[in-house]
Design an enzyme around this catalytic site. Structure first.
Site, PDB file in Angstrom:
ATOM      1  N   GLY A 154      47.354  36.799  34.263  1.00 11.98           N
ATOM      2  CA  GLY A 154      48.155  37.978  34.622  1.00 11.98           C
ATOM      3  C   GLY A 154      49.584  37.606  34.966  1.00 11.98           C
ATOM      4  O   GLY A 154      50.132  38.054  35.971  1.00 11.98           O
ATOM      5  N   SER A 206      52.277  38.197  33.030  1.00 12.82           N
ATOM      6  CA  SER A 206      53.296  38.976  32.313  1.00 12.82           C
ATOM      7  C   SER A 206      54.180  39.768  33.253  1.00 12.82           C
ATOM      8  O   SER A 206      55.306  40.119  32.894  1.00 12.82           O
ATOM      9  CB  SER A 206      52.610  39.921  31.310  1.00 12.82           C
ATOM     10  OG  SER A 206      51.561  40.627  31.934  1.00 12.82           O
ATOM     11  N   VAL A 258      40.514  38.462  30.963  1.00 14.56           N
ATOM     12  CA  VAL A 258      39.732  37.580  31.839  1.00 14.56           C
ATOM     13  C   VAL A 258      38.324  38.108  32.106  1.00 14.56           C
ATOM     14  O   VAL A 258      37.448  37.340  32.515  1.00 14.56           O
ATOM     15  CB  VAL A 258      40.456  37.311  33.186  1.00 14.56           C
ATOM     16  CG1 VAL A 258      41.753  36.558  32.980  1.00 14.56           C
ATOM     17  CG2 VAL A 258      40.662  38.591  33.986  1.00 14.56           C
ATOM     18  N   SER A 262      43.483  39.544  48.593  1.00 15.17           N
ATOM     19  CA  SER A 262      44.333  40.611  49.136  1.00 15.17           C
ATOM     20  C   SER A 262      43.956  40.805  50.600  1.00 15.17           C
ATOM     21  O   SER A 262      42.795  40.567  50.982  1.00 15.17           O
ATOM     22  CB  SER A 262      44.072  41.917  48.382  1.00 15.17           C
ATOM     23  OG  SER A 262      44.641  43.010  49.089  1.00 15.17           O
ATOM     24  N   TYR A 313      37.941  47.608  44.940  1.00 17.79           N
ATOM     25  CA  TYR A 313      38.964  46.559  45.047  1.00 17.79           C
ATOM     26  C   TYR A 313      38.673  45.633  46.240  1.00 17.79           C
ATOM     27  O   TYR A 313      38.750  44.415  46.134  1.00 17.79           O
ATOM     28  CB  TYR A 313      40.326  47.239  45.195  1.00 17.79           C
ATOM     29  CG  TYR A 313      41.524  46.335  45.163  1.00 17.79           C
ATOM     30  CD1 TYR A 313      42.028  45.850  43.962  1.00 17.79           C
ATOM     31  CD2 TYR A 313      42.173  45.980  46.342  1.00 17.79           C
ATOM     32  CE1 TYR A 313      43.156  45.030  43.939  1.00 17.79           C
ATOM     33  CE2 TYR A 313      43.297  45.170  46.333  1.00 17.79           C
ATOM     34  CZ  TYR A 313      43.784  44.697  45.130  1.00 17.79           C
ATOM     35  OH  TYR A 313      44.900  43.893  45.116  1.00 17.79           O
ATOM     36  N   ALA A 372      35.792  45.087  47.679  1.00 19.42           N
ATOM     37  CA  ALA A 372      34.595  44.287  47.409  1.00 19.42           C
ATOM     38  C   ALA A 372      34.940  43.091  46.521  1.00 19.42           C
ATOM     39  O   ALA A 372      34.504  41.964  46.754  1.00 19.42           O
ATOM     40  CB  ALA A 372      33.523  45.150  46.748  1.00 19.42           C
ATOM     41  N   ALA A 373      35.762  43.346  45.499  1.00 24.42           N
ATOM     42  CA  ALA A 373      36.158  42.259  44.591  1.00 24.42           C
ATOM     43  C   ALA A 373      36.994  41.213  45.336  1.00 24.42           C
ATOM     44  O   ALA A 373      36.782  40.005  45.179  1.00 24.42           O
ATOM     45  CB  ALA A 373      36.946  42.820  43.407  1.00 24.42           C
ATOM     46  N   LYS A 374      37.933  41.673  46.167  1.00 21.25           N
ATOM     47  CA  LYS A 374      38.836  40.736  46.846  1.00 21.25           C
ATOM     48  C   LYS A 374      38.124  39.978  47.964  1.00 21.25           C
ATOM     49  O   LYS A 374      38.459  38.829  48.252  1.00 21.25           O
ATOM     50  CB  LYS A 374      40.066  41.481  47.376  1.00 21.25           C
ATOM     51  CG  LYS A 374      40.967  42.024  46.259  1.00 21.25           C
ATOM     52  CD  LYS A 374      41.462  40.913  45.351  1.00 21.25           C
ATOM     53  CE  LYS A 374      42.488  41.388  44.342  1.00 21.25           C
ATOM     54  NZ  LYS A 374      42.963  40.315  43.441  1.00 21.25           N
ATOM     55  N   ILE A 397      53.118  44.082  48.354  1.00 21.01           N
ATOM     56  CA  ILE A 397      54.133  43.358  47.591  1.00 21.01           C
ATOM     57  C   ILE A 397      54.737  44.327  46.570  1.00 21.01           C
ATOM     58  O   ILE A 397      54.019  45.135  45.954  1.00 21.01           O
ATOM     59  CB  ILE A 397      53.499  42.148  46.857  1.00 21.01           C
ATOM     60  CG1 ILE A 397      52.653  41.289  47.826  1.00 21.01           C
ATOM     61  CG2 ILE A 397      54.566  41.314  46.159  1.00 21.01           C
ATOM     62  CD1 ILE A 397      53.383  40.693  48.994  1.00 21.01           C
TER      63      ILE A 397
HETATM   64  N1  LIG Z   1      51.100  44.031  44.630  1.00 26.81           N
HETATM   65  C1  LIG Z   1      50.451  43.946  45.765  1.00 26.81           C
HETATM   66  O1  LIG Z   1      50.827  44.545  46.795  1.00 26.81           O
HETATM   67  C2  LIG Z   1      49.216  43.089  45.869  1.00 26.81           C
HETATM   68  C3  LIG Z   1      48.628  42.947  47.136  1.00 26.81           C
HETATM   69  C4  LIG Z   1      47.492  42.165  47.268  1.00 26.81           C
HETATM   70  C5  LIG Z   1      46.953  41.527  46.171  1.00 26.81           C
HETATM   71  N2  LIG Z   1      47.541  41.681  44.943  1.00 26.81           N
HETATM   72  C6  LIG Z   1      46.907  40.995  43.823  1.00 26.81           C
HETATM   73  O2  LIG Z   1      47.870  40.185  43.171  1.00 26.81           O
HETATM   74  C7  LIG Z   1      47.547  40.092  41.778  1.00 26.81           C
HETATM   75  C8  LIG Z   1      48.768  40.497  40.962  1.00 26.81           C
HETATM   76  O3  LIG Z   1      49.138  41.811  41.335  1.00 26.81           O
HETATM   77  P1  LIG Z   1      50.514  42.495  40.845  1.00 26.81           P
HETATM   78  O4  LIG Z   1      50.910  43.413  41.926  1.00 26.81           O
HETATM   79  O5  LIG Z   1      51.447  41.453  40.350  1.00 26.81           O
HETATM   80  O6  LIG Z   1      49.936  43.378  39.630  1.00 26.81           O
HETATM   81  P2  LIG Z   1      50.677  43.980  38.330  1.00 26.81           P
HETATM   82  O7  LIG Z   1      52.150  43.990  38.512  1.00 26.81           O
HETATM   83  O8  LIG Z   1      49.956  45.249  38.049  1.00 26.81           O
HETATM   84  O9  LIG Z   1      50.318  42.895  37.195  1.00 26.81           O
HETATM   85  C9  LIG Z   1      48.975  42.684  36.848  1.00 26.81           C
HETATM   86  C10 LIG Z   1      48.881  41.541  35.876  1.00 26.81           C
HETATM   87  O10 LIG Z   1      47.486  41.309  35.583  1.00 26.81           O
HETATM   88  C11 LIG Z   1      47.311  41.338  34.174  1.00 26.81           C
HETATM   89  N3  LIG Z   1      45.966  41.792  33.845  1.00 26.81           N
HETATM   90  C12 LIG Z   1      45.380  42.966  34.183  1.00 26.81           C
HETATM   91  N4  LIG Z   1      44.120  43.008  33.688  1.00 26.81           N
HETATM   92  C13 LIG Z   1      43.908  41.843  33.033  1.00 26.81           C
HETATM   93  C14 LIG Z   1      42.830  41.285  32.308  1.00 26.81           C
HETATM   94  N5  LIG Z   1      41.669  41.944  32.153  1.00 26.81           N
HETATM   95  N6  LIG Z   1      42.980  40.057  31.760  1.00 26.81           N
HETATM   96  C15 LIG Z   1      44.137  39.368  31.896  1.00 26.81           C
HETATM   97  N7  LIG Z   1      45.209  39.846  32.563  1.00 26.81           N
HETATM   98  C16 LIG Z   1      45.092  41.065  33.121  1.00 26.81           C
HETATM   99  C17 LIG Z   1      48.419  42.248  33.650  1.00 26.81           C
HETATM  100  O11 LIG Z   1      48.643  41.986  32.265  1.00 26.81           O
HETATM  101  P3  LIG Z   1      49.366  43.089  31.287  1.00 26.81           P
HETATM  102  O12 LIG Z   1      50.837  43.075  31.685  1.00 26.81           O
HETATM  103  O13 LIG Z   1      49.155  42.562  29.925  1.00 26.81           O
HETATM  104  O14 LIG Z   1      48.717  44.405  31.572  1.00 26.81           O
HETATM  105  C18 LIG Z   1      49.570  41.818  34.553  1.00 26.81           C
HETATM  106  O15 LIG Z   1      50.120  40.611  34.094  1.00 26.81           O
HETATM  107  C19 LIG Z   1      46.333  40.993  41.569  1.00 26.81           C
HETATM  108  O16 LIG Z   1      45.158  40.239  41.623  1.00 26.81           O
HETATM  109  C20 LIG Z   1      46.395  41.936  42.749  1.00 26.81           C
HETATM  110  O17 LIG Z   1      45.142  42.468  43.064  1.00 26.81           O
HETATM  111  C21 LIG Z   1      48.658  42.454  44.781  1.00 26.81           C
END
Ligand SMILES: NC(=O)c1ccc[n+]([C@@H]2O[C@H](COP(=O)([O-])OP(=O)(O)OC[C@H]3O[C@@H](n4cnc5c(N)ncnc54)[C@H](OP(=O)(O)O)[C@@H]3O)[C@@H](O)[C@H]2O)c1
Length: 248
Positions: free
Chosen positions: A12, A14, A64, A143, A156, A158-160, A189
């Site tokens: 992830g 990108s 994934v 998370s 979410y 449960a997964a985290k 974030i």
């Molecule tokens: N943002 C927050 O506040 C926050 C807080 C706690 C935890 N997190 C965790 O941090 C991680 C990143 O979050 P983010 O905020 O950066 O999310 P995001 O901006 O929505 O980006 C999600 C990324 O995951 C990729 N992705 C989604 N489904 C996928 C799959 N089945 N296989 C491979 N790649 C996949 C997406 O690829 P595409 O671009 O191709 O769709 C993208 O690169 C996540 O695990 C999220 O749960 C985030």
């Protein structure tokens, strides 16, 4: 250049946190495998930023949630760079809904991507990681919601929370092989994932953050690099990077 000649797979990567992690790892010398699911253009932007920072990388599409896809992701890393030293399980999605209304698909897709996705990548990367005697690193992005729960996020959370159990068990299994396994638990974030939250909810959350701001993807990337570039006596831990939102 603490990570010179190391190879890191970032799922992830990108967008958002994964992109910042890939760039920060590359700045520290690592070759990065930039995984994405559907957004190739964004993944290529990450690669351009990695190269602009003087790093090397490749872009690899893989879902994934599918084991075979993860095997191809790790194969691409081996074919291009010959080894895997670091695995960052970051790919994640949300499908929020209160439990009473949650559809089976909303539950399953979040578990499949956020928890099984990490396990799939770990399984696929296990053999090459074990080959590296110099100390491997697995970082799973959890998370704070996995620690304290969240309304509308039973799937979410449960997964985290599952990611935390996986991290601790794997840390015990791999300790004897010089591979550390840790979880990073971001708070709120500033990424596309949180951009969809209503403004009043964001304001409520911010009022509870002692440091008084949303985190940036770079805040998480710094912590990931800290765990990858040294930190050899830290394993099985959950490091909250959340501005003080959750204190233990
Ligand atoms: N943002 C927050 O506040 C926050 C807080 C706690 C935890 N997190 C965790 O941090 C991680 C990143 O979050 P983010 O905020 O950066 O999310 P995001 O901006 O929505 O980006 C999600 C990324 O995951 C990729 N992705 C989604 N489904 C996928 C799959 N089945 N296989 C491979 N790649 C996949 C997406 O690829 P595409 O671009 O191709 O769709 C993208 O690169 C996540 O695990 C999220 O749960 C985030």
């Amino acid at each position: 250049m603490l990570l010179k000649d190391k190879t890191a797979v970032v799922t992830g990567a990108s967008r958002g946190i994964g992109r910042a992690v890939a760039i920060e790892l590359a700045k520290n010398g690592a070759n990065v495998i930039i995984n994405y699911s559907g957004n190739e253009a964004a993944a290529l932007e990450t690669l351009a930023a990695v190269e602009a920072a003087g790093g090397r990388g490749i872009v690899v599409q893989a879902n994934v949630a599918e084991m075979q896809s993860c095997e191809q992701l790790i194969k691409a890393a081996l074919d291009n760079f010959g080894k895997v030293d670091i695995l960052i399980n970051n790919a994640g999605i949300t499908r929020d809904n209160i439990a009473a209304r949650m559809k089976a698909e909303e539950w399953q897709s979040v578990l499949d991507t956020n928890l099984t996705g990490a396990f799939n990548c770990i399984k696929a990367a296990m053999r090459p990681l074990l080959k590296q005697k110099s100390g491997g690193r697995i970082i799973n992005i959890s998370s704070v919601v996995g620690l304290v729960g969240g309304i509308g996020q039973t799937n979410y959370a449960a997964a985290k929370a599952g990611i935390i159990g996986l991290t601790k068990s794997l840390a015990r299994e791999l300790a004897g092989r010089n591979i550390t396994v840790n979880a990073v638990a971001p708070g709120y974030i500033d990424t596309e994932m949180t951009a969809v939250l209503p403004e009043d909810l964001k304001a409520t959350i911010m009022s509870q953050v002692p440091l008084g701001r949303m985190g940036t993807p770079e805040d998480i990337a710094e912590t990931v690099v800290f765990l990858c570039a040294g930190a050899s006596y830290i394993t099985g831990q959950v490091i909250a990077v959340d501005g003080g939102l959750v204190m233990h």
